[in-house]
Design a protein around this motif. Structure first.
Motif: not given
Ligand SMILES: Nc1ncnc2c1ncn2[C@@H]1O[C@H](COP(=O)(O)OP(=O)(O)OP(=O)(O)O)[C@@H](O)[C@H]1O
Ligand SMILES: [Mg+2]
Lengths: 455, 336, 221
Positions: A264, A268, A335, C19, C22, C105-106, C153, C156, C172-173, C176-177, C181-182, C193, C196
């Motif tokens: 992961e 990133q 969400d 992680r 980051l 991780h999220a 979101r 975050r 992209q970054k 990813d955050r 990933y899927d 976002y 907003r």
């Protein structure tokens, strides 16, 4: 579970059979022996009287003027009177020649001594018992041998015997009845010990593998002893396997977690789409793997516990509130909002661990298949029966597969690559079935899935 | 009379079937299809009302009633058991021996007190004591004997009056006489003393009670010993002349018995007759049943009469009989 | 924010630490219970991440000692076991939440935030930029006295941008955050976002700049 046991007869029946059979054999033996003994005694009684009669006749024998005279007393025959009016025959012989009485009764054997001889024979169409005695009279010239036979029919004897037989039969029957009653009592008290043990085994909770401490009859000590040692082995191996699973899971999941976290972190950072893709599939494989392992273990646990529910009173709303709290962080990531609708009495007797697992799987599905910025409603209602609906606003269940989705490892065709093992609905269904309810899947008219657990 | 009887006995084997009966009477139509032969030692007069009431209900029945002495009866019956259906005799010992020898039919349908029957085949239906019957006139001024001992004393003291005037059974001829004598002898020594006394008075010997009472009534004898009281009482005309004394020292009481021949051709009828007989005696009406009923001289246990038991055969033993008769003869027949 | 990670597996610990870094968090690592107790006593941590299987004992015993020491720093357990009954027992012992290894991780971050929100409130994590106050734990934004509740979101995204003011994040970054990933995410998802957040920040001293071809950057005057 008892229906899986092969039954070979019944211990109670076998015991009762042996005891009553034994009692029957004993009663018959008693009957035969006592009757035989009584017959012997009765016969001896008759023989004694016949012998006395013979003696009294012989005693009266005198030689007068070289002639045998036999002025035997009235009592000689009088003593032979019986209640059944038995017929009496007698014969007096002098040196084998009939002097008086009935001819052809019993010819005395030569050389007989003082001893009386007894015989049963047929005379004038009746069975008679004959006693014969001999006496030597010493006359002036030659000794004379006087023999007397007295015979009597056996009507009184057989009446006595019949009476004794009847009494003995009644006694035997009484003995049998009493022994049967006793044997049933003995059987049920003996079996009672077994049922008590069975009860205490059955009443135990699924986790209780402690040894039996209650006193048992000495004959059951080996059984209880081996039961106890079986339980302790079971307990030990259960603990060992729990430890083993924990250890195994730890050993597997920790490196997986390492890889996953590293992947992961790397994901990133890297830009190259090729690298990103391989990292993505790496994470996916890890998630897939850990999900499958988790679901498989949960499913195994549900199957195990469903046999022996750890029942307690559960407030479903309370449980769901806690669960929603736990799952909210995950929902928020997407969400998606979780909304609990309750307010009705929702008490249920059941296994809280299993119920929580079932609900978790349904909510999990809703989270997984519902789109962002929607609300998942968890509704507790009790009309007509207590039920919990998990409603989402996703695509709903594929209508043509809806009946199959609760099968093991069955996943919908439209899962669009979402991670899953196809066991979530199976677990939920197994749990609700074990609680006597049903899992109902439907699609909402306004769109979205509705999974209901009905109790 | 006595010699006549002896003659008959002597000639019996010669005569064979040409039996001479003391009495013979046919009741009912001689042509009746069914016939019952009753061989009896009891005078016809006593049985006539019994038989008549029996055939009254049975139109198709005739009864032949044949009378003979007890000893002869036994003989006749043993020779031809199939000729007779019912045998009635006062000689209990002979009757019992017939039953013991298997000549009597078991009648299980009849109910009768235990003591008055033997093996359900021999049924007693009277009690009749042996009595001393005296001529009242001869005893005028003499003490009336109440016991055998009294009788001995009276006879001894008045030998002149009683010489040749005392009668008793000839036990050699009469079965009943023999029964009475043996039972007396069994009971007491007095019997032998009495016999000595009677013998010394030149006793008159009889075959039957009837003859003895006839002679008493005619005054040929003044005392009869061991005669059947019932016979004496039955003679109304002699009522004032004779006194019937039942010795008070000990009674010798006989029961008249009936049996059905095993060889009978009419078993049901014969059984019915015996049943009729015992029913009549228990009903006890004098005109239907002229004989003393079972209860007449009896407590209900039957203790006071000679009991029906195999011991009755004791004195029928050849050797015993020989001895007894010899003693009796030596007592009673005392040559001058 | 300041985390304490108690984990005996060094590689995993490193991965988690890098992680976390980051996302701009400070994290200390202890490999043993004894070490962890020392750290916990010495330093002020916002949250403790606790592995259950440790060389010198069970994580459960740490939990007990930790609670016995009246230390109310929230604890999230990292467990290798997923069985329901096991999870419950850990909560009974005083863990505030748990995450099953391997974890996303999220999700860990989300659980941390939820625990912090429940346990400590938001005062000490408040960020201030100009006339903008941002509470990443409570999830609200105050722009000149107006309180705005942020969706997850948005929150975050804002936290990410605020933690690295002036730094450019490519689309992209950010995807990813913010997304898994899927999740399949369209390119303009981020624009939605960003749009907003700009709306929420209108009239404040903070702006999100678009650097064409490069990405986005948070600036303030
Ligand atoms: N809320 C839902 N909306 C739409 N489809 C659903 C929903 N819940 C389940 N399904 C469908 O039913 C299938 C079976 O669900 P189930 O929970 O048994 O398995 P899974 O979610 O695929 O895997 P897992 O065992 O990891 O939960 C899913 O693959 C999906 O196609
Ligand atoms: Mg599922």
């Amino acid at each position: 579970m008892t229906e899986d046991v092969l039954v070979s007869g019944s211990l109670r029946n076998r015991l009762a059979m042996i005891l009553t059979g034994g009692a029957a054999v004993l009663a018959i033996v008693i009957f035969v022996v006592v009757r035989g003994y009584a017959a012997q005694i009765a016969q001896e009684g008759q023989d004694n009287i016949l012998s006395a009669s013979v003696s009294s006749i012989l005693d009266a024998a005198v030689l007068r003027d070289g002639m045998v005279e036999l002025d035997f007393p009235y009592a000689s025959l009088s003593m032979l009177s019986t209640a059944a009016d038995d017929r009496v025959f007698y014969a007096i012989y002098e040196d084998g020649v009939l002097l008086s009485g009935y001819a052809g009764l019993d010819m005395p054997q030569p050389g007989q001594t003082d001893e009386k001889t007894f015989a049963s024979l047929q005379y004038d169409g009746a069975t008679v018992r004959v006693a014969t005695g001999t006496r030597i009279l010493i006359g002036a010239d030659v000794p004379r041998q006087v023999s007397v036979s007295v015979a009597q029919t056996q009507d009184a004897l057989s009446e006595t015997l019949n009476r004794i037989s009847r009494n003995v039969a009644v006694f035997g029957a009484g003995f049998f009845a009493l022994s049967t009653a006793l044997s049933f009592w003995a059987t049920s008290t003996t079996i009672g010990q077994l049922s008590r043990l069975t009860n205490s085994v059955t009443r135990r909770g699924p986790q209780d593998l402690s040894p039996f401490r209650k006193p048992v009859p000495s004959e059951m000590v080996p059984l209880v002893g081996s039961l106890n040692s079986l339980m302790s082995r079971l307990d030990q191996s259960l603990k060992q396997s729990e430890d083993f699973i924990a250890e195994a899971a730890h050993r597997m999941r920790t490196p997986l977690a390492t890889v996953r976290s590293n992947a992961e972190a790397t994901f990133q950072r890297v830009e190259n789409p090729e690298n990103r893709n391989s990292l993505r599939s790496m994470m996916r494989a890890i998630d897939e793997c850990s999900r499958a392992a988790g679901q498989l273990l949960d499913h195994a646990m549900v199957t195990f516990r469903a046999e022996n529910l750890d029942r307690e009173t559960v407030d479903l709303e309370e449980m769901l509130r806690e669960l929603v709290l736990r799952m909210t962080p995950v929902a928020e990531l997407r969400d998606v909002a979780l909304h609990l609708e309750g307010g009705v009495p929702a008490l249920l007797t059941g296994d809280p661990v299993l119920l929580q697992n079932a609900f978790r799987n349904l909510i999990d599905n809703a989270l997984k298949y519902a789109p962002p910025d929607t609300t998942i409603v968890i509704r507790v209602h009790n009309d007509p029966t207590l039920a919990v609906d998990v409603l989402d606003r996703g695509p709903g269940f594929p209508p043509d597969e809806i009946d199959l989705l609760a099968g093991r490892f069955v996943r919908g065709s439209d899962t669009k690559g979402r991670i899953g093992s196809g066991l979530g609905l199976t677990i939920a269904q197994d749990v609700v079935l074990a609680h006597g309810g049903a899992l109902v899947l439907s699609n909402r008219s306004e769109g979205g899935a509705c999974a209901t657990l009905q109790f | 009379m006595r010699y006549f009887a002896v003659l008959i006995l002597a000639l019996l084997p010669v005569i064979g079937q040409a039996q001479v009966w003391e009495d013979r009477k046919v009741f009912g139509a001689a042509t009746a299809p069914r016939n019952l032969q009753i061989l009896s030692s009891t005078d016809t007069s006593f049985f006539a009302p019994i038989i008549e009431s029996f055939i009254a209900q049975r139109a198709d029945l005739s009864v032949e009633y044949l009378v003979t002495g007890t000893a002869e009866l036994d003989d006749v019956f043993r020779q031809n058991p199939d000729r007779f259906d019912v045998v009635i005799s006062s000689a209990m010992d002979l009757q019992l021996k017939l039953a013991n020898d298997g000549l009597a039919q078991r009648l299980d349908g009849l109910s009768h007190p235990e003591w008055a029957q033997w093996r359900s085949s021999l049924f007693a239906f009277t009690t009749e004591p042996a009595a001393i019957v005296i001529n009242n006139a001869a005893f005028a001024g003499l003490p009336v004997p109440a016991t055998r001992q009294d009788l001995i004393e009276v006879l001894r003291a008045n030998a002149d009056i009683f010489e040749g005037k005392v009668g008793t059974y000839d036990v050699r001829q009469s079965g009943l006489g023999y029964l009475f004598a043996t039972q007396d002898a069994r009971a007491s020594e007095t019997f032998w003393r009495l016999m000595e006394v009677i013998g010394s008075l030149d006793a008159q010997l009889y075959c039957c009670s009837g003859d003895m009472i006839d002679d008493l009534a005619r005054g040929r004898i003044l005392v009869a010993y061991n005669v059947l009281g019932s016979y004496a009482r039955a003679r109304a005309e002699t009522a004032d002349m004779l006194t019937v004394i039942l010795p008070s020292d000990f009674p010798t009481t006989m029961m008249r018995t009936a049996l059905v021949s095993k060889a009978t051709s009419e078993p049901a009828l014969a059984e019915a007759f015996v049943g009729h007989l015992i029913d009549l005696q228990s009903a006890g009406a004098a005109e239907d049943f002229p004989l003393p009923s079972l209860g007449a001289f009896q407590d209900t246990t039957g203790r006071s009469s000679i009991s029906l038991e195999p011991a009755l055969m004791t004195y029928l033993d050849r050797l015993k009989r020989q001895t007894f008769i010899r003693e009796w003869e030596s007592a009673i027949i005392q040559g001058p | 924010m300041k985390y304490l990670l108690v984990e005996d597996n060094l590689e995993l610990a490193q991965a988690i630490c890098s992680r976390m870094g980051l996302d701009g968090h400070t994290i200390d690592h202890a490999a043993k219970i004894s070490e962890a107790m020392d750290f916990a006593q010495a330093g002020e941590y916002d949250l403790i991440l606790l592995d259950i299987m440790l060389p010198d004992g069970d994580g459960r015993s740490f939990l007990k000692q930790h609670r016995a020491a009246k230390n109310d720093t929230p604890v999230i357990v990292l467990t290798a076991r997923s069985q329901v009954s096991d999870r419950i027992s850990m909560l009974d012992l005083g863990a505030d939440d748990y995450v099953t290894k391997p974890f996303d991780h999220a999700e860990l971050q989300a659980r941390c935030r939820a625990v912090l929100r429940r346990k400590t409130g938001s005062a000490q994590t408040m960020m201030r930029v100009g006339n903008v106050e941002f509470d990443p734990v409570g999830g609200h934004l105050t722009v000149s006295g107006n309180v705005i509740n942020l969706r997850n979101r948005e929150l975050r995204l804002l936290e990410l941008l605020m933690n690295a003011k002036g730094q450019v994040f490519s689309k992209q970054k950010l995807v990813d955050r913010l997304f898994s990933y899927d999740d399949d995410v369209s390119d303009n998802a981020i624009e939605v976002y960003i749009g907003r957040l700009r709306k929420h920040l209108e009239g404040s001293s903070v702006q999100i700049k678009t650097l064409r071809g490069l990405g986005y950057r948070l600036d303030h005057d």
